[in-house]
Design an enzyme around this catalytic site. Structure first.
Site, PDB file in Angstrom:
ATOM      1  N   LYS A  10       0.628  -1.220  -0.062  1.00 22.03           N
ATOM      2  CA  LYS A  10      -0.597  -0.141  -0.880  1.00 22.03           C
ATOM      3  C   LYS A  10       1.068   1.416  -0.055  1.00 22.03           C
ATOM      4  O   LYS A  10       1.754   1.001   0.897  1.00 22.03           O
ATOM      5  CB  LYS A  10      -0.905  -0.334   1.159  1.00 22.03           C
ATOM      6  CG  LYS A  10      -1.665   1.059   1.533  1.00 22.03           C
ATOM      7  CD  LYS A  10      -2.968   0.810   2.972  1.00 22.03           C
ATOM      8  CE  LYS A  10      -3.645   1.335   2.049  1.00 22.03           C
ATOM      9  NZ  LYS A  10      -5.111   1.544   3.321  1.00 22.03           N
TER      10      LYS A  10
ATOM     11  N   SER B   8      -9.878   2.660   2.922  1.00 24.86           N
ATOM     12  CA  SER B   8      -8.646   2.917   1.605  1.00 24.86           C
ATOM     13  C   SER B   8      -7.049   2.514   1.298  1.00 24.86           C
ATOM     14  O   SER B   8      -6.658   2.018   0.444  1.00 24.86           O
ATOM     15  CB  SER B   8      -7.354   4.447   2.490  1.00 24.86           C
ATOM     16  OG  SER B   8      -6.743   3.358   3.614  1.00 24.86           O
TER      17      SER B   8
ATOM     18  N   SER C  14     -10.565   0.487   6.207  1.00 25.94           N
ATOM     19  CA  SER C  14      -9.638   0.856   5.821  1.00 25.94           C
ATOM     20  C   SER C  14      -9.013  -0.644   4.718  1.00 25.94           C
ATOM     21  O   SER C  14      -9.092  -0.410   3.418  1.00 25.94           O
ATOM     22  CB  SER C  14      -8.631   1.674   5.412  1.00 25.94           C
ATOM     23  OG  SER C  14      -9.089   2.858   4.876  1.00 25.94           O
TER      24      SER C  14
END
Length: 459
Positions: free
Chosen positions: A76, A151, A175
């Site tokens: 990420k 996210s 997320s």
């Protein structure tokens, strides 16, 4: 081997270890898939193809030393990767190249994994819709006109489309779980402390955690065994070694089912899919009971702690995007009395849920209150005709669970009538991550929803 990119991480690890395929072949297959698919979905935003192939060649020249030997992995874009651009989804860090790897990256590489690139995220992971001013939006592979969630949306899409077999995510208010639900993959929000975070600004903050994402529970368990573990630099890091439960199935387990977590509005399309989960567990021999929950104290506790952390973490930055800036402003209003009230509420809630889990082994509920929404929509502002006060409110079914200090997995639970994925959330007692994964695997094997890949015509 033409479908090498859709084999599981566990299968690929076996093939590489037994020399049936090389690490180079595996990495190249995923690079080819990225070239084919990524332009349509925008999931991987920084690619290090040559570096990955060099690492794969080196891996083939030595004996496998770790459980992830030769497997490509994407990180990420909130996670620092030495020598690889890490933007945090913010124009303020568009050219940032860290000098050191975060702990999760160090552990994955030590286990033999090969970094292939970075996955998209909203600015500083703010919100459950993956779009930012640096790279734009990530599209849902099951319907390119829809959001991938966030996210960790880039990670979920990269997994769903076969661009990587493993990816890391992070989760404060959903997320990791929301994008897993939106993209038909598996994600685990671990008990805080399982995956250490040696922060030098908020070392005691327990709402935000890092965790594994993959297409199968078995692969999530494999990856979790690598990234979990004690680190003395994290003050609440768990010393107990994570060990998967040897038992299989859920026969005899006590399963609590909550269709709305105590009165939350749930889109009828989501409700229709998640309502099928209890019958699956009953067929597997579990004792299922629908329960009435009262988690409303989690609302103020989450918002207070979240706001305080945003002001602490990003309050000195100028030029922030609107969502991040709003959170910072909310944090600047937090008083000592607010924190005291939040701590008391969270403590009461924790004790109530401790008593709840004396009766039940796991809780199952919707991950998200809505299915994937239009990509041009900044956030969900209404559910079932109920207007929501701000961009956070539609994520309550995930962030209320974050307050409980409990492990929670998102597992594919089916599809809406128009083909959009929906996940079910499996929540366990704090520290019983292995039990959550055991239950998730039983559900996954009984349903097989995770085997349904995105339609090629969408790509």
């Amino acid at each position: 081997m033409s479908e090498l990119h859709y084999l599981s991480a566990t299968e690929l690890a076996h093939l590489i270890k037994s020399r049936q395929v090389s690490a180079v072949e595996v990495v190249q297959a995923h690079l080819d898939r990225i070239e084919q698919v990524n332009p349509h979905v925008n999931a991987i935003v920084t690619l290090v193809a040559e570096q990955a192939l060099d690492a794969a060649k080196a891996a083939d020249e030595r004996e496998p030393a770790g459980p992830l030997h030769g497997l490509p992995v994407a990180h990420k874009d909130l996670v620092d990767t030495a020598g690889i651009r890490t933007t945090y989804g913010s124009p303020l860090f568009a050219d940032n190249v860290p000098a050191q790897d975060d702990v999760i990256v160090q552990r994955l590489r030590a286990a033999g994994a090969i970094t292939i690139g970075k996955t998209n995220t909203p600015e500083f992971g703010t919100g459950s819709h993956t779009v930012n001013q640096v790279f734009g939006a990530t599209r849902n592979p099951y319907d390119l006109s829809k959001s991938a969630g966030g996210s960790s949306g880039g990670a979920a899409v990269a997994l769903a489309t076969g661009m990587v077999p493993l990816a890391d995510g992070s989760d404060m208010g959903g997320s990791l779980r929301n994008p897993a639900s939106f993209c038909n993959v598996v994600g685990l929000r671990p008990t805080p402390g399982r995956v250490p975070d040696p922060s030098d600004t908020a070392a005691w903050y327990t709402l935000s955690v890092q965790g594994p994402m993959a297409r199968t529970v078995e692969d999530v368990t494999l990856m979790f065994g690598v990234i979990a573990g004690f680190d003395r630099r994290s003050p609440y890091s768990i010393k107990e070694v994570f060990t998967p439960e040897p038992e299989e199935g859920v026969a005899g387990l006590r399963v609590a089912w909550s269709p709305d977590l105590g009165g939350l509005p749930v889109d009828p399309r989501t409700a229709e899919v998640t309502a099928t989960a209890p019958a699956v567990f009953e067929r597997l021999g579990a004792r299922v009971e629908q329960v009435e929950l009262d988690l409303w104290e989690a609302e103020d506790a989450f918002r207070t702690y979240r706001a305080w952390n945003y002001a602490l973490s990003f309050g000195d930055l100028t030029g922030l995007g609107p969502n991040t800036a709003w959170n910072v402003e909310q944090g600047r209003k937090v008083t000592g009395a607010d924190l005291a009230r939040a701590e008391q509420a969270r403590s009461r809630l924790y004790q109530r849920m401790a008593a709840f889990f004396d009766t039940y082994d796991v809780l199952i509920a919707p991950v998200s209150q809505v299915p994937p929404f239009p990509i041009e929509q900044p956030y969900v502002d209404e559910i079932n005709g109920e207007k929501l006060p701000d961009y956070l409110a539609w994520m309550r079914s995930a962030y209320w669970i974050s307050v409980l200090h409990a492990p929670a997995a998102s597992v594919p639970a089916g599809f809406t009538s128009d083909g959009l994925p929906v996940g079910v959330q499996i929540v366990g007692r704090p520290f019983e991550d292995a039990r959550v994964l055991r239950v998730a695997r039983a559900f996954e094997q009984a349903t097989g929803y995770g085997l349904r890949h995105p339609p090629l015509q969408a790509l």
